[in-house]
Enzyme design. Structure first.
Site, PDB file in Angstrom:
ATOM      1  N   ILE A  98       0.842  -1.188   0.000  1.00 36.54           N
ATOM      2  CA  ILE A  98       0.000   0.000   0.000  1.00 36.54           C
ATOM      3  C   ILE A  98       0.884   1.248   0.000  1.00 36.54           C
ATOM      4  O   ILE A  98       1.779   1.370   0.835  1.00 36.54           O
ATOM      5  CB  ILE A  98      -0.890   0.021   1.274  1.00 36.54           C
ATOM      6  CG1 ILE A  98      -1.707  -1.261   1.374  1.00 36.54           C
ATOM      7  CG2 ILE A  98      -1.791   1.260   1.280  1.00 36.54           C
ATOM      8  CD1 ILE A  98      -2.336  -1.490   2.743  1.00 36.54           C
ATOM      9  N   CYS A  99       0.616   2.146  -0.922  1.00 36.79           N
ATOM     10  CA  CYS A  99       1.368   3.398  -0.985  1.00 36.79           C
ATOM     11  C   CYS A  99       0.589   4.447  -0.188  1.00 36.79           C
ATOM     12  O   CYS A  99      -0.310   5.096  -0.716  1.00 36.79           O
ATOM     13  CB  CYS A  99       1.523   3.814  -2.448  1.00 36.79           C
ATOM     14  SG  CYS A  99       2.434   5.339  -2.658  1.00 36.79           S
ATOM     15  N   LEU A 100       0.891   4.554   1.088  1.00 37.66           N
ATOM     16  CA  LEU A 100       0.187   5.483   1.979  1.00 37.66           C
ATOM     17  C   LEU A 100       1.221   6.035   2.952  1.00 37.66           C
ATOM     18  O   LEU A 100       1.844   5.270   3.687  1.00 37.66           O
ATOM     19  CB  LEU A 100      -0.927   4.731   2.726  1.00 37.66           C
ATOM     20  CG  LEU A 100      -1.795   5.539   3.684  1.00 37.66           C
ATOM     21  CD1 LEU A 100      -2.583   6.623   2.946  1.00 37.66           C
ATOM     22  CD2 LEU A 100      -2.760   4.628   4.435  1.00 37.66           C
TER      23      LEU A 100
END
EC number: 2.3.2.23
Length: 161
Positions: A98-100
């Site tokens: 997840i790109c967060l």
């Protein structure tokens, strides 16, 4: 027992274990809406069921998050990935990474598993398209040797999603 995500992890520090027991107790009293903690006997790895929010692209869909806690949680962010199949989303890779930003550079020890879950659900809910990130195939290929998403140099270029 070692996990498949890279080198075997160190046991939780006393601080981390105490903090997680407290978070788990709070979760049982007041779970974040749309999430279910699946009981395991491993305090260091949580599996959380995510229900897509009504009225969004992911309504009525169920996903699973795997949360692995490092030895020095909460000073260090947990590793959070979607178990297969990951939702189709511009910031979620097909391998579940997840790109967060809060999972990496913007992590703060004041955050909890609940607050992370709420951020992930909000990221899902605000999406207007179901698609993989543009560089999905290249990224997933580079991660093949069991690389952790925490070893990725993320580039957070899109503040709107």
């Amino acid at each position: 027992m070692t996990s498949s995500s890279g080198p075997s992890r160190k046991a939780l520090s006393k601080i981390a274990a105490n903090r997680l027991q407290k978070e788990l107790a709070e979760w049982q009293v007041n779970p974040p809406a749309g999430f279910k903690h699946k009981p395991t006997d491993n305090l260091q790895r949580w599996v959380i069921e995510v229900l897509g929010a009504p009225g969004t692209l992911y309504a009525n869909e169920t996903y699973q998050l795997q949360v692995d806690f490092p030895e020095h949680y909460p000073m260090e962010a947990p590793q959070v990935i979607f178990l297969h199949p990951a939702p189709l989303h511009p910031h979620i890779y097909s391998n579940g990474h997840i790109c967060l930003d809060i999972l990496y550079d913007s992590w703060s020890p004041a955050m909890t598993v609940s607050s992370v879950c709420i951020s992930i659900l909000s990221m899902l809910s605000s999406s207007t398209v179901k698609q993989r990130p543009a560089d999905n195939d290249r990224y997933v290929k580079n991660c093949r040797n069991g690389r952790s998403p925490k070893e990725t140099r993320w580039w957070f270029h899109d503040d709107k999603v």
